[in-house]
Scaffold this motif. Structure first.
Motif, PDB file in Angstrom:
ATOM      1  N   GLU A 138       0.846  -1.190   0.000  1.00  0.00           N
ATOM      2  CA  GLU A 138       0.000   0.000   0.000  1.00  0.00           C
ATOM      3  C   GLU A 138       0.881   1.240   0.000  1.00  0.00           C
ATOM      4  O   GLU A 138       1.973   1.252   0.559  1.00  0.00           O
ATOM      5  N   VAL A 139       0.378   2.296  -0.657  1.00  0.00           N
ATOM      6  CA  VAL A 139       1.075   3.583  -0.685  1.00  0.00           C
ATOM      7  C   VAL A 139       0.041   4.673  -0.441  1.00  0.00           C
ATOM      8  O   VAL A 139      -1.002   4.705  -1.089  1.00  0.00           O
ATOM      9  N   ASN A 140       0.342   5.569   0.511  1.00  0.00           N
ATOM     10  CA  ASN A 140      -0.561   6.677   0.826  1.00  0.00           C
ATOM     11  C   ASN A 140       0.235   7.957   1.000  1.00  0.00           C
ATOM     12  O   ASN A 140       1.454   7.932   1.229  1.00  0.00           O
ATOM     13  N   LEU A 141      -0.481   9.066   0.891  1.00  0.00           N
ATOM     14  CA  LEU A 141       0.124  10.388   1.057  1.00  0.00           C
ATOM     15  C   LEU A 141      -0.709  11.161   2.069  1.00  0.00           C
ATOM     16  O   LEU A 141      -1.923  11.285   1.918  1.00  0.00           O
ATOM     17  N   SER A 142      -0.070  11.691   3.124  1.00  0.00           N
ATOM     18  CA  SER A 142      -0.794  12.422   4.154  1.00  0.00           C
ATOM     19  C   SER A 142       0.117  13.454   4.790  1.00  0.00           C
ATOM     20  O   SER A 142       1.227  13.122   5.234  1.00  0.00           O
TER      21      SER A 142
ATOM     22  N   ILE B  67       3.703  13.606   3.736  1.00  0.00           N
ATOM     23  CA  ILE B  67       4.507  12.414   4.011  1.00  0.00           C
ATOM     24  C   ILE B  67       4.027  11.277   3.117  1.00  0.00           C
ATOM     25  O   ILE B  67       2.836  10.940   3.115  1.00  0.00           O
ATOM     26  N   LEU B  68       4.949  10.695   2.368  1.00  0.00           N
ATOM     27  CA  LEU B  68       4.641   9.531   1.535  1.00  0.00           C
ATOM     28  C   LEU B  68       4.910   8.275   2.362  1.00  0.00           C
ATOM     29  O   LEU B  68       6.041   8.029   2.800  1.00  0.00           O
ATOM     30  N   ALA B  69       3.866   7.494   2.619  1.00  0.00           N
ATOM     31  CA  ALA B  69       3.967   6.283   3.438  1.00  0.00           C
ATOM     32  C   ALA B  69       3.868   5.060   2.537  1.00  0.00           C
ATOM     33  O   ALA B  69       2.859   4.858   1.864  1.00  0.00           O
ATOM     34  N   VAL B  70       4.926   4.261   2.519  1.00  0.00           N
ATOM     35  CA  VAL B  70       4.985   3.046   1.690  1.00  0.00           C
ATOM     36  C   VAL B  70       4.993   1.838   2.619  1.00  0.00           C
ATOM     37  O   VAL B  70       5.924   1.647   3.403  1.00  0.00           O
TER      38      VAL B  70
ATOM     39  N   VAL C 134     -11.460  18.026  10.142  1.00  0.00           N
ATOM     40  CA  VAL C 134     -10.028  17.793  10.328  1.00  0.00           C
ATOM     41  C   VAL C 134      -9.778  16.299  10.245  1.00  0.00           C
ATOM     42  O   VAL C 134     -10.444  15.516  10.907  1.00  0.00           O
ATOM     43  N   ASP C 135      -8.811  15.888   9.434  1.00  0.00           N
ATOM     44  CA  ASP C 135      -8.469  14.480   9.326  1.00  0.00           C
ATOM     45  C   ASP C 135      -7.808  14.007  10.616  1.00  0.00           C
ATOM     46  O   ASP C 135      -7.203  14.761  11.356  1.00  0.00           O
ATOM     47  N   SER C 136      -7.869  12.688  10.847  1.00  0.00           N
ATOM     48  CA  SER C 136      -7.318  12.141  12.069  1.00  0.00           C
ATOM     49  C   SER C 136      -5.817  11.940  12.013  1.00  0.00           C
ATOM     50  O   SER C 136      -5.188  11.668  13.025  1.00  0.00           O
ATOM     51  N   GLY C 137      -5.245  12.055  10.835  1.00  0.00           N
ATOM     52  CA  GLY C 137      -3.799  11.891  10.742  1.00  0.00           C
ATOM     53  C   GLY C 137      -3.375  10.443  10.638  1.00  0.00           C
ATOM     54  O   GLY C 137      -2.234  10.090  10.940  1.00  0.00           O
ATOM     55  N   VAL C 138      -4.284   9.525  10.242  1.00  0.00           N
ATOM     56  CA  VAL C 138      -3.933   8.122  10.097  1.00  0.00           C
ATOM     57  C   VAL C 138      -3.157   7.913   8.811  1.00  0.00           C
ATOM     58  O   VAL C 138      -3.505   8.438   7.775  1.00  0.00           O
ATOM     59  N   ILE C 139      -2.097   7.175   8.877  1.00  0.00           N
ATOM     60  CA  ILE C 139      -1.334   6.826   7.667  1.00  0.00           C
ATOM     61  C   ILE C 139      -1.465   5.330   7.451  1.00  0.00           C
ATOM     62  O   ILE C 139      -1.235   4.553   8.353  1.00  0.00           O
TER      63      ILE C 139
END
Length: 555
Positions: free
Chosen positions: A239-243, A246-249, A550-555
Motif C-alpha cells: 500500500e502507498v498513501n500520502l498524508s 509524508i509519503l507512506a509506503v 479535520v483528518d485524524s492523521g492516520v497513515i
C-alpha cells in the motif's frame, strides 16, 4: 453555511456592535432567551457569535424535552455516503440536502451511458474564504469525482453541473481520491499492479506498481504525476498513501516514510499547467483528451527514509500527540493484542505506554489519536472507552507519561453466573472467564463518533431486547466523559451487518447494509413533534458558520 449576501444584509440591519457589559462578562451562564436577545441586538462580534450559536445548539441538543425523531428513510442498491449535510445515492448520481426538516432532492444526474463513465470515487471540497481566486466558480463548494475512464470532474454541489473536467491518462487506471493536505492538496491513485498467476508461473515481473497524480484544489492545478516502482521502493509493497506531505509506503509488516516535498523539489522535471502545451506530452495540451497528463516526477534512485517501523497486529500505525508520538503493535508474538505508544523523536516507549484492553471479545479493540487536536488518545473496546493523555515535562529528560483522562463504561449486569459447574458424573468444570465483553446479551459499545462543533462524543451502545439488537446513542462530554443524554434509535441493530453513524449538529444519520442493499435513516431534533429550527417554509431561523473537518492523521 450562510451565504455572503445573507451576512451583508444582516450587517446592514445591525451596523452597531455593542460590547458586553462587565456584569454580562462575569456571568458564566445565560438562558437561551437571554442569548437570543443579545444576539438580536448585535452584542456579539462574528467570532463570539459563532461560538454562542454552537453553545445554543449544544444546549438544545442536550435538553430532555427535545427528541430526535426519525423523519426519513430510503433504501439503495449501492452504498450511501454522507458528507457535510448532503446524502449521495446511486453512486453519487443523486444528491439530497439534509438542511431542511427532512432530506430534499438537490439534483439527479443522468445515468452513465457505459461502465467507463461510472464514478469510482469522490471528494467534497469547500473553498477558502480568505483567498481571492481567479474564477468566481472557484469560490463555490464542489464535488470532485473520478470516473472509470480517467476523467477528473468538478461538479457543483447545488446543481450537479460540471464546472471543470480534466483528462488524466489513457494508460493508467486511476481509482482512488484522497486528501494529502485537507482542502488544499489531494491525490489520485491508480490500482496496485499485481502479477497474475500466469505471469508468476512464467517468471514475468512488472517493475511499475502504481501511479500518483497530485493536485492543488483551489484553483485546480496539477502538481505532477509520479510512478511508484520496485527499483526505488523495493519488493513487497502492499500500500502507498500520502498524508500531510509524508509519503507512506507499506511493505509486509513494515512501513517507510518519505518527505514528499523533498521528492518534488529534487525529481520534478517540468512544471505543468492545465490547458497549456507541454514537451513532456509530445506538444499536447495538459489535461485534455487524448494525451492527458504526462509523468513529470521521475525518481531513479533510492530515497532517504525519514522513518521506518516494523509492526504486527493489523498493521495500523498512528501518528499524533504533543509532542509527536506513534502507536503500533510490535511484530513479536508476545506483544499480540497490545498497543505501544512511543516518541517519534527517539522511539522511546512512554511511561505506561503499553496499553491493553483487558477481557475477552470476538472483535479486537481500536486505538487512535483523538480528532479534536487535543493530542489525547482514544482506546475503544466493547465495554470500555478510555481517554488517555500524554504528559510531558519540559527539560526533565524523562519520557512522556500516558495517563487516563477519563473512562466510559458500559452498563453491565455484574451478577455473572457461576464460573464453576458440576457435571452429571460429579466432575467439576471451571470456566476461564465469565462472559465475552461483546456478548450481545449485555450492553456493548459498537462505534464512536465525535461532533467537533458541539464537542460531544456519540457512542453507539447496543443491547438485546426480545432477541433483536436495540441501539441507543449515548452523548458524552468530550472534556470530562460525563454522560449527558441517551437517544434511542427506532430501527433494530443487526450486528451481523455493517453500520455507519453520522452526528451533525441537530441531525443523526444511520446507514446500514442489509444483504444486497443499503438503508439510510435520518433523525432530526424536534420539540414536542414540531421541527425546532425551521419555519413552515423550511427556511432556517438561523444558520451557523461550519468549520472544515479535520483528518485524524492516520497513515
Amino acid at each position: 453555511m450562510a451565504s455572503h449576501e445573507h451576512s451583508e444584509s444582516a450587517c446592514s440591519k445591525c451596523p452597531l456592535v455593542l460590547p458586553l457589559t462587565p456584569a454580562q462578562k462575569r456571568r458564566t451562564k445565560m438562558s437561551i432567551t437571554e442569548l437570543l436577545d443579545l444576539r438580536s441586538r448585535g452584542v456579539f462580534d462574528a467570532a463570539t457569535l459563532a461560538t454562542q450559536n454552537l453553545k445554543l445548539m449544544r444546549s438544545l441538543v442536550l435538553q430532555d424535552n427535545k427528541n430526535f425523531i426519525k423523519v426519513w428513510s430510503k433504501t439503495s442498491k449501492s452504498p450511501v455516503r454522507y458528507e457535510l449535510g448532503k446524502l449521495y445515492f446511486e453512486n453519487f448520481q443523486s444528491c439530497y440536502s439534509c438542511i431542511d426538516s427532512q432530506p430534499q432532492v438537490l439534483y439527479k444526474l443522468s445515468k452513465p451511458s457505459s461502465k467507463s463513465e461510472k464514478i469510482e470515487d469522490a471528494l467534497l471540497c469547500q473553498s477558502p474564504l480568505e483567498n481571492t481566486l481567479p474564477s468566481p466558480s472557484d469560490h463555490k463548494p464542489c464535488l470532485l469525482t473520478l470516473t472509470a475512464n480517467s476523467w477528473l470532474c468538478r461538479l457543483s454541489t447545488e446543481t450537479g453541473e460540471v464546472i471543470q473536467k480534466v483528462y488524466l491518462s489513457p494508460d493508467y487506471k486511476f481509482r482512488y481520491l484522497a486528501w494529502d493536505l485537507p482542502q488544499e492538496r489531494f491525490y489520485v491513485k491508480s490500482v496496485l499492479n499485481k502479477p497474475t498467476p500466469l505471469a508468476r508461473q512464467a517468471g514475468i515481473s512488472q517493475n511499475t506498481l502504481l501511479h500518483f497524480a497530485i493536485f492543488h484544489i483551489f484553483p485546480l492545478q496539477i502538481v505532477g504525476i509520479m510512478e511508484i516502482n520496485k527499483t526505488v521502493f523495493g519488493n513487497g509493497v502492499t500500500e502507498v498513501n500520502l498524508s500531510e506531505g509524508i509519503l507512506a509506503v507499506s511493505h509486509n509488516k513494515s512501513v517507510k516514510l518519505y518527505s514528499f516535498e523533498n521528492l518534488i523539489n529534487k525529481y520534478m522535471t517540468n512544471t505543468l499547467t492545465l490547458g497549456e502545451q507541454s514537451p513532456c506530452n509530445g506538444g499536447g495540451i495538459v489535461g485534455n483528451y487524448p494525451c492527458g497528463i504526462p509523468v513529470n516526477i521521475q525518481i531513479k534512485e533510492s530515497l532517504p527514509v525519514l522513518f521506518e517501523l516494523q509492526y504486527g497486529g493489523d498493521g495500523m500505525v498512528e501518528f499524533g500527540g504533543f509532542p509527536w508520538h506513534y502507536i503500533h503493535t510490535p511484530p513479536q508474538k508476545k506483544y499480540k493484542g497490545t498497543h505501544h505508544i512511543c516518541s517519534l523523536a527517539d522511539d522511546t516507549l512512554a511511561i505506561n505506554g503499553i496499553q491493553e484492553m483487558e477481557g475477552y471479545s470476538i472483535e479486537s479493540d481500536a486505538i487512535y489519536f483523538h480528532t479534536d487536536l487535543s493530542g489525547r488518545v482514544l482506546h475503544f473496546g466493547p465495554s470500555n472507552i478510555n481517554m488517555l493523555k500524554i504528559r510531558h515535562e519540559l527539560n526533565s529528560g524523562l519520557p512522556c507519561e500516558v495517563a487516563e483522562d477519563f473512562s466510559i463504561t458500559a452498563c453491565r449486569n455484574n451478577n455473572a453466573t457461576s464460573t464453576v459447574t458440576v457435571t452429571s458424573s460429579g466432575r467439576t468444570v471451571k470456566r476461564r472467564f465469565h462472559q465475552l465483553d461483546d456478548d450481545p446479551a449485555q450492553e456493548t459499545f459498537r462505534m464512536l463518533e465525535y461532533e467537533d462543533e458541539l464537542d460531544l462524543l456519540a457512542v453507539v451502545a447496543v443491547t438485546d431486547e426480545g432477541g433483536e439488537g436495540r441501539a441507543s446513542i449515548r452523548l458524552h462530554d468530550n472534556k470530562s466523559g460525563e454522560l449527558l443524554r441517551t437517544i434511542p434509535l427506532e430501527e433494530p441493530w443487526d450486528e451481523t451487518y455493517q453500520h455507519e453513524l453520522y452526528f451533525d449538529r441537530e441531525t443523526l444519520v444511520h446507514i446500514e447494509q442489509k444483504n444486497n442493499h443499503f438503508c439510510c435513516h435520518v433523525y432530526k431534533l424536534h420539540p414536542n413533534g414540531t421541527l425546532m429550527l425551521y419555519k413552515a417554509s423550511s427556511q432556517p431561523l438561523f444558520q451557523f458558520p461550519r468549520p472544515l473537518p479535520v483528518d485524524s492523521g492516520v497513515i
